[in-house]
Design a protein around this motif. Structure first.
Motif: not given
Length: 328
Positions: A124-132
């Motif tokens: 979900x974070x990835x879809x929002x443009x966040x990199x882990x």
């Protein structure tokens, strides 16, 4: 609908948020009011569904003064968002997207410094443009003192005993002069070793006066030798926010170790099950602080961070500048 006024959140809703697995002190009403009281720019977004706040996210905007402001403006979401079990993926995505849209002109990047496990939400974070970004931490179980002592390094436990036997004391700060003495040690640590921005003295005085966190001090011969600042979440978690010590000032007195022990001891005596060390560096980099923290017997966890770079060019320039400053 997403709301941004925490005054619209009822006490019942706050209570329910605190029961979530991802609840943390830095996403609490106490923390938000404190940040606002010291003049920090705060942002808050909450999504309500069927009278329940299912996603709550708040953070602060940090930047240096003057000409450096443009290169240092960053949005920090301490602890990570609170996500209810009743939240759907689309709810989380909606709040994350709204957050990025709001912050993209205010900050060079948005960083979530997770203190809980968000493994189920990585996509979900990835879809929002966040990199882990991998990042380590230690969680220490404080439910049983005997077990806690057994897990602790024998050398560190021995140093605690030596310090106390020699006459060092642990106590909560009683007056402003003690806060000032503690801050002087902390400020020196940040200037000489940490080399990252430290809030000013007034920030700590306000925190102490408003009882936002516990201030445990190490005292020897009536001198403050160090201490630790520990917020507490509903008697569930105690956090190591700021810690320092004048190590080596006196033989057989170990202020930094005793300061950490102070939080552990308080947790055991007040039925607080977890001590959160609030970070232990990146797993692929040597980090002396991680080695130090590992000796207290906590479980090493990797809850990582989520990073969204909103202004790539300025981010690159700022990152290079920080590296240069730390190397000086």
């Amino acid at each position: 609908m997403i709301q941004s006024n925490i005054d619209n959140i009822s006490e019942k809703q706050w209570t329910e948020l605190s029961k979530c697995n991802t609840a943390n002190f830095f996403q609490s009403k106490v923390a938000l009011h404190f940040f606002e009281s010291v003049g920090t720019e705060v942002f808050t977004f909450a999504l309500e569904k069927d009278k329940e706040i299912v996603v709550f996210l708040s953070g602060i905007i940090q930047k240096e003064k003057g000409v450096k402001a443009g290169l240092t403006s960053r949005a920090i979401i301490y602890g990570g968002p609170i996500i209810s079990e009743n939240a759907e993926e689309k709810n989380v995505l909606e709040v994350l997207a709204y957050t990025v849209s709001y912050l993209k002109k205010k900050a060079i990047y948005v960083e979530m410094r997770n203190l809980n496990d968000y493994g189920d939400y990585k996509e979900v974070f990835k879809k929002a443009g966040f990199e882990y970004v991998p990042h380590l931490n230690f969680h220490l179980d404080c439910e049983d003192e005997a077990v806690m002592r057994k897990r602790m390094s024998s050398s560190k436990l021995r140093q605690v005993k030596k310090s106390l036997k020699q006459g060092a004391e642990i106590k909560e700060a009683q007056d402003q002069k003690e806060i000032e003495a503690y801050y002087a040690i902390l400020e020196n640590l940040y200037k000489t070793k940490v080399k990252t921005p430290l809030p000013n003295l007034d920030y700590f005085i306000r925190m102490w006066k408003d009882k936002v966190a516990k201030f445990f001090l190490v005292i020897y011969k009536e001198e403050v030798l160090g201490g630790i600042v520990c917020p507490v979440l509903d008697n569930k978690v105690i956090y190591e926010w700021f810690v320092c010590g004048k190590d080596g000032a006196y033989k057989n007195i170990y202020p930094s170790i005793l300061a950490t022990w102070a939080a552990m001891d308080y947790a055991v005596k007040n039925d607080i099950p977890r001590f959160d060390f609030m970070g232990a560096g990146k797993p692929d980099q040597d980090y002396g602080v991680r080695e130090f923290k590992s000796k207290f017997g906590g479980e090493q966890v990797e809850h990582g961070r989520f990073l969204n770079v909103t202004q790539p060019l300025l981010y690159k320039v700022g990152k290079t500048a920080v590296k240069i400053l730390k190397s000086i």
